[in-house]
Design a protein around this motif. Sequence first.
Motif, mmCIF file in Angstrom:
data_model
loop_
_atom_site.group_PDB
_atom_site.id
_atom_site.type_symbol
_atom_site.label_atom_id
_atom_site.label_comp_id
_atom_site.label_asym_id
_atom_site.label_seq_id
_atom_site.Cartn_x
_atom_site.Cartn_y
_atom_site.Cartn_z
ATOM 1 N N LEU A 12 6.162 20.746 -4.695
ATOM 2 C CA LEU A 12 5.279 19.857 -3.946
ATOM 3 C C LEU A 12 4.419 19.153 -4.973
ATOM 4 O O LEU A 12 3.665 19.790 -5.700
ATOM 5 C CB LEU A 12 4.402 20.639 -2.964
ATOM 6 C CG LEU A 12 3.369 19.821 -2.194
ATOM 7 C CD1 LEU A 12 4.057 18.784 -1.304
ATOM 8 C CD2 LEU A 12 2.489 20.744 -1.368
ATOM 9 N N GLU A 13 4.592 17.863 -5.085
ATOM 10 C CA GLU A 13 3.861 17.085 -6.076
ATOM 11 C C GLU A 13 3.033 16.018 -5.387
ATOM 12 O O GLU A 13 3.393 15.515 -4.319
ATOM 13 C CB GLU A 13 4.832 16.417 -7.057
ATOM 14 C CG GLU A 13 5.612 17.394 -7.895
ATOM 15 C CD GLU A 13 4.752 18.194 -8.850
ATOM 16 O OE1 GLU A 13 3.752 17.654 -9.372
ATOM 17 O OE2 GLU A 13 5.082 19.360 -9.081
ATOM 18 N N TYR A 14 1.936 15.676 -5.986
ATOM 19 C CA TYR A 14 1.059 14.626 -5.473
ATOM 20 C C TYR A 14 1.080 13.457 -6.446
ATOM 21 O O TYR A 14 1.081 13.658 -7.661
ATOM 22 C CB TYR A 14 -0.367 15.146 -5.304
ATOM 23 C CG TYR A 14 -0.453 16.222 -4.246
ATOM 24 C CD1 TYR A 14 -0.664 15.878 -2.915
ATOM 25 C CD2 TYR A 14 -0.296 17.560 -4.573
ATOM 26 C CE1 TYR A 14 -0.720 16.862 -1.941
ATOM 27 C CE2 TYR A 14 -0.349 18.535 -3.602
ATOM 28 C CZ TYR A 14 -0.563 18.180 -2.292
ATOM 29 O OH TYR A 14 -0.617 19.153 -1.320
ATOM 30 N N PRO A 41 6.104 8.478 -13.546
ATOM 31 C CA PRO A 41 6.741 9.805 -13.535
ATOM 32 C C PRO A 41 6.069 10.698 -12.492
ATOM 33 O O PRO A 41 4.846 10.697 -12.359
ATOM 34 C CB PRO A 41 6.480 10.346 -14.947
ATOM 35 C CG PRO A 41 6.118 9.154 -15.770
ATOM 36 C CD PRO A 41 5.484 8.176 -14.833
ATOM 37 N N VAL A 42 6.866 11.459 -11.760
ATOM 38 C CA VAL A 42 6.336 12.329 -10.713
ATOM 39 C C VAL A 42 6.521 13.794 -11.089
ATOM 40 O O VAL A 42 5.572 14.562 -11.136
ATOM 41 C CB VAL A 42 6.999 12.028 -9.351
ATOM 42 C CG1 VAL A 42 6.497 12.977 -8.274
ATOM 43 C CG2 VAL A 42 6.759 10.582 -8.948
ATOM 44 N N VAL A 43 7.743 14.202 -11.357
ATOM 45 C CA VAL A 43 8.064 15.587 -11.678
ATOM 46 C C VAL A 43 9.472 15.626 -12.258
ATOM 47 O O VAL A 43 10.254 14.697 -12.049
ATOM 48 C CB VAL A 43 7.971 16.486 -10.413
ATOM 49 C CG1 VAL A 43 9.047 16.136 -9.415
ATOM 50 C CG2 VAL A 43 7.992 17.959 -10.750
ATOM 51 N N THR A 44 9.789 16.677 -12.972
ATOM 52 C CA THR A 44 11.158 16.898 -13.420
ATOM 53 C C THR A 44 11.667 18.180 -12.773
ATOM 54 O O THR A 44 11.048 19.239 -12.908
ATOM 55 C CB THR A 44 11.256 16.983 -14.955
ATOM 56 O OG1 THR A 44 10.828 15.732 -15.505
ATOM 57 C CG2 THR A 44 12.681 17.267 -15.400
ATOM 58 N N VAL A 99 12.048 12.688 -11.771
ATOM 59 C CA VAL A 99 11.754 11.906 -10.568
ATOM 60 C C VAL A 99 10.679 10.890 -10.912
ATOM 61 O O VAL A 99 9.650 11.233 -11.500
ATOM 62 C CB VAL A 99 11.270 12.812 -9.415
ATOM 63 C CG1 VAL A 99 10.900 11.984 -8.186
ATOM 64 C CG2 VAL A 99 12.332 13.846 -9.071
ATOM 65 N N THR A 100 10.925 9.641 -10.535
ATOM 66 C CA THR A 100 9.943 8.565 -10.745
ATOM 67 C C THR A 100 9.801 7.764 -9.466
ATOM 68 O O THR A 100 10.695 7.750 -8.618
ATOM 69 C CB THR A 100 10.387 7.609 -11.876
ATOM 70 O OG1 THR A 100 11.671 7.086 -11.551
ATOM 71 C CG2 THR A 100 10.441 8.299 -13.219
ATOM 72 N N ILE A 103 9.846 4.262 -7.612
ATOM 73 C CA ILE A 103 10.567 3.012 -7.869
ATOM 74 C C ILE A 103 9.994 1.871 -7.048
ATOM 75 O O ILE A 103 10.558 0.798 -6.983
ATOM 76 C CB ILE A 103 12.081 3.153 -7.616
ATOM 77 C CG1 ILE A 103 12.367 3.613 -6.199
ATOM 78 C CG2 ILE A 103 12.698 4.100 -8.631
ATOM 79 C CD1 ILE A 103 13.841 3.574 -5.852
ATOM 80 N N ALA A 104 8.851 2.142 -6.417
ATOM 81 C CA ALA A 104 8.158 1.123 -5.629
ATOM 82 C C ALA A 104 6.682 1.458 -5.637
ATOM 83 O O ALA A 104 6.290 2.593 -5.934
ATOM 84 C CB ALA A 104 8.689 1.103 -4.191
ATOM 85 N N SER A 105 5.869 0.494 -5.314
ATOM 86 C CA SER A 105 4.437 0.735 -5.184
ATOM 87 C C SER A 105 4.219 1.771 -4.092
ATOM 88 O O SER A 105 4.901 1.773 -3.062
ATOM 89 C CB SER A 105 3.732 -0.573 -4.826
ATOM 90 O OG SER A 105 2.399 -0.308 -4.479
ATOM 91 N N LEU A 106 3.257 2.653 -4.273
ATOM 92 C CA LEU A 106 2.966 3.695 -3.306
ATOM 93 C C LEU A 106 1.663 3.419 -2.565
ATOM 94 O O LEU A 106 1.059 4.320 -2.008
ATOM 95 C CB LEU A 106 2.908 5.054 -3.992
ATOM 96 C CG LEU A 106 4.167 5.456 -4.754
ATOM 97 C CD1 LEU A 106 3.960 6.801 -5.438
ATOM 98 C CD2 LEU A 106 5.375 5.492 -3.850
ATOM 99 N N ASP A 107 1.212 2.180 -2.571
ATOM 100 C CA ASP A 107 -0.045 1.792 -1.935
ATOM 101 C C ASP A 107 -0.028 2.187 -0.466
ATOM 102 O O ASP A 107 0.723 1.644 0.332
ATOM 103 C CB ASP A 107 -0.248 0.285 -2.093
ATOM 104 C CG ASP A 107 -1.547 -0.188 -1.493
ATOM 105 O OD1 ASP A 107 -2.412 0.649 -1.159
ATOM 106 O OD2 ASP A 107 -1.699 -1.407 -1.357
ATOM 107 N N ARG A 108 -0.875 3.137 -0.088
ATOM 108 C CA ARG A 108 -0.907 3.668 1.278
ATOM 109 C C ARG A 108 -1.203 2.574 2.303
ATOM 110 O O ARG A 108 -0.688 2.598 3.407
ATOM 111 C CB ARG A 108 -1.941 4.783 1.394
ATOM 112 C CG ARG A 108 -1.876 5.473 2.736
ATOM 113 C CD ARG A 108 -2.973 6.519 2.863
ATOM 114 N NE ARG A 108 -2.962 7.209 4.105
ATOM 115 C CZ ARG A 108 -3.214 6.687 5.297
ATOM 116 N NH1 ARG A 108 -3.472 5.404 5.403
ATOM 117 N NH2 ARG A 108 -3.213 7.404 6.389
#
Length: 106
Positions: free
Chosen positions: A14-16, A26-29, A93-94, A96-101
Amino acid sequence: FNDNAPVFPDGDLLEYVSENATADTPVVTVRATDQDAGENAALAFALLTPSSEVECAQVCPTQAPRCQKLFSGPSPSNASTPRFAIAPLTGAVTSIASLDRESIPE
């Protein structure tokens, strides 16, 4: 003979990610090992995109409606617009798009 399933030493991840994260953040590997030998020990990573709120409830039970939006985009009809990618050989894991809520409809 492929008789051993891959093992994920980190278990469930579980990553934030910051909501102002841009593409290529980059999110997690993800890590895994396989006790088989040769070709049967080869691993390739892929992300599953939940195609319904039911599947999202299995992935993230407490956040099913938002899970669908974060994985697939604003709606199931936008499922072809993923927000994350995984490198098949490294598990990186990266975004690939803006994550603007604010760009994700409630």
